[in-house]
Design an enzyme around this catalytic site. Structure first.
Site, PDB file in Angstrom:
ATOM      1  N   HIS A   1       0.856  -1.182   0.000  1.00 23.30           N
ATOM      2  CA  HIS A   1       0.000   0.000   0.000  1.00 23.30           C
ATOM      3  C   HIS A   1       0.896   1.238   0.000  1.00 23.30           C
ATOM      4  O   HIS A   1       1.874   1.307   0.761  1.00 23.30           O
ATOM      5  CB  HIS A   1      -0.905   0.008   1.232  1.00 23.30           C
ATOM      6  CG  HIS A   1      -1.838   1.170   1.234  1.00 23.30           C
ATOM      7  ND1 HIS A   1      -2.923   1.247   0.384  1.00 23.30           N
ATOM      8  CD2 HIS A   1      -1.830   2.320   1.952  1.00 23.30           C
ATOM      9  CE1 HIS A   1      -3.545   2.398   0.593  1.00 23.30           C
ATOM     10  NE2 HIS A   1      -2.903   3.064   1.532  1.00 23.30           N
TER      11      HIS A   1
ATOM     12  N   GLN B   1       7.170   4.625  -5.511  1.00 24.17           N
ATOM     13  CA  GLN B   1       7.201   3.345  -6.248  1.00 24.17           C
ATOM     14  C   GLN B   1       8.602   2.739  -6.265  1.00 24.17           C
ATOM     15  O   GLN B   1       8.749   1.515  -6.187  1.00 24.17           O
ATOM     16  CB  GLN B   1       6.675   3.527  -7.671  1.00 24.17           C
ATOM     17  CG  GLN B   1       5.163   3.319  -7.742  1.00 24.17           C
ATOM     18  CD  GLN B   1       4.726   2.515  -8.941  1.00 24.17           C
ATOM     19  OE1 GLN B   1       5.348   2.583  -9.997  1.00 24.17           O
ATOM     20  NE2 GLN B   1       3.641   1.777  -8.800  1.00 24.17           N
TER      21      GLN B   1
HETATM   22  C1  GAR Z   1       1.388   0.630  -6.429  1.00 19.57           C
HETATM   23  O1  GAR Z   1       1.904   1.908  -6.178  1.00 19.57           O
HETATM   24  C2  GAR Z   1       0.689   0.063  -5.204  1.00 19.57           C
HETATM   25  O2  GAR Z   1       1.276   0.506  -4.009  1.00 19.57           O
HETATM   26  C3  GAR Z   1      -0.690   0.616  -5.363  1.00 19.57           C
HETATM   27  O3  GAR Z   1      -0.954   0.534  -6.749  1.00 19.57           O
HETATM   28  C4  GAR Z   1       0.261   0.710  -7.455  1.00 19.57           C
HETATM   29  C5  GAR Z   1       0.368  -0.349  -8.523  1.00 19.57           C
HETATM   30  O4  GAR Z   1       1.470  -0.134  -9.356  1.00 19.57           O
HETATM   31  N1  GAR Z   1      -1.621  -0.142  -4.607  1.00 19.57           N
HETATM   32  C6  GAR Z   1      -2.693   0.380  -3.996  1.00 19.57           C
HETATM   33  O5  GAR Z   1      -2.981   1.549  -4.057  1.00 19.57           O
HETATM   34  C7  GAR Z   1      -3.538  -0.626  -3.224  1.00 19.57           C
HETATM   35  N2  GAR Z   1      -4.372   0.030  -2.279  1.00 19.57           N
HETATM   36  P1  GAR Z   1       2.096  -1.308 -10.207  1.00 19.57           P
HETATM   37  O6  GAR Z   1       0.934  -1.958 -10.981  1.00 19.57           O
HETATM   38  O7  GAR Z   1       3.049  -0.648 -11.134  1.00 19.57           O
HETATM   39  O8  GAR Z   1       2.745  -2.258  -9.272  1.00 19.57           O
END
Ligand code: GAR
Length: 196
Positions: A109, A171
């Site tokens: 998260h 990220q």
């Molecule tokens: C990530 O930043 C993750 O932390 C977030 O979605 C993104 C997905 O990126 N998750 C949430 O917000 C869950 N509540 P990715 O597809 O490039 O891994």
């Protein structure tokens, strides 16, 4: 060898970091990447890495979450995952599904939980004038973005940060934190790890 299933909804950059980490003497391997969004960018990235891919489109089930999750179970079963990693999986799972995976499902998260559960975490942290922000990996329990914290990584918010720049920097931390926590978890280590 521990088998890891990864659930995604989007580009799958965390999925890539997880898959790429599971090599050599790592005790786990990715056995499947599943998306609830047909054509999600992460599916092609997983397939390019030789990982099996599955799609279960939640829209086919309307509001029937139980039916969606029955389809999830059916898609996952042939791959026999021991652990599930939610990696940008943007569907809320029912308490039934979560309890079936109790102690075996992780989520990442983009906030320093318990702060900023839910969506738009970066904008909310900026609006609140926070000095720090980051990400959390936690074991999944039925409450949203809750459950025992397994690891956190933090950074200082810069005066000129925008939600986009902050999301990009967080990220990069996610891609370090999630593989580290997964490896420790697969080795039976659940004490929280903190990256500064
Ligand atoms: C990530 O930043 C993750 O932390 C977030 O979605 C993104 C997905 O990126 N998750 C949430 O917000 C869950 N509540 P990715 O597809 O490039 O891994």
């Amino acid at each position: 060898m521990t088998r890891v299933g990864i659930l995604i909804s989007g580009s799958g950059s965390n999925m890539e970091a997880l898959v790429d980490s599971m090599t050599g003497d790592h005790p786990a391997r990715a056995c499947v990447v599943l998306s609830n969004v047909p054509g999600a960018g992460g599916l092609a990235r997983a397939a390019a890495r030789g990982v099996a891919i599955e799609t279960v489109d939640h829209r086919a089930f309307g509001r029937d979450r139980a039916a969606f999750e029955t389809a999830l179970d059916a898609a996952l079963a042939p791959h026999a995952p021991d652990i599930l990693c939610l990696a940008g999986f943007m569907r809320v799972l029912t308490a039934d599904f979560v309890s079936r995976w109790a102690g075996r499902m992780l989520n990442i998260h983009p906030s320093l939980l318990p702060k900023y559960r839910g969506l738009d975490t970066h904008a909310r942290a900026l609006a609140a004038g926070e000095a720090e922000h980051g990400c959390t990996v936690h074991a999944v329990t039925p409450a949203l973005d809750d459950g025992p914290i397994l690891g956190q990584a933090r950074l200082r918010i810069a005066p000129d940060d925008t939600p986009a720049t902050l999301a990009a920097r967080v990220q990069l931390l996610e891609h370090r934190l999630y593989p580290l926590v997964l490896r420790r978890f697969a080795e039976g280590e659940t004490d929280p790890v903190m990256l500064d």
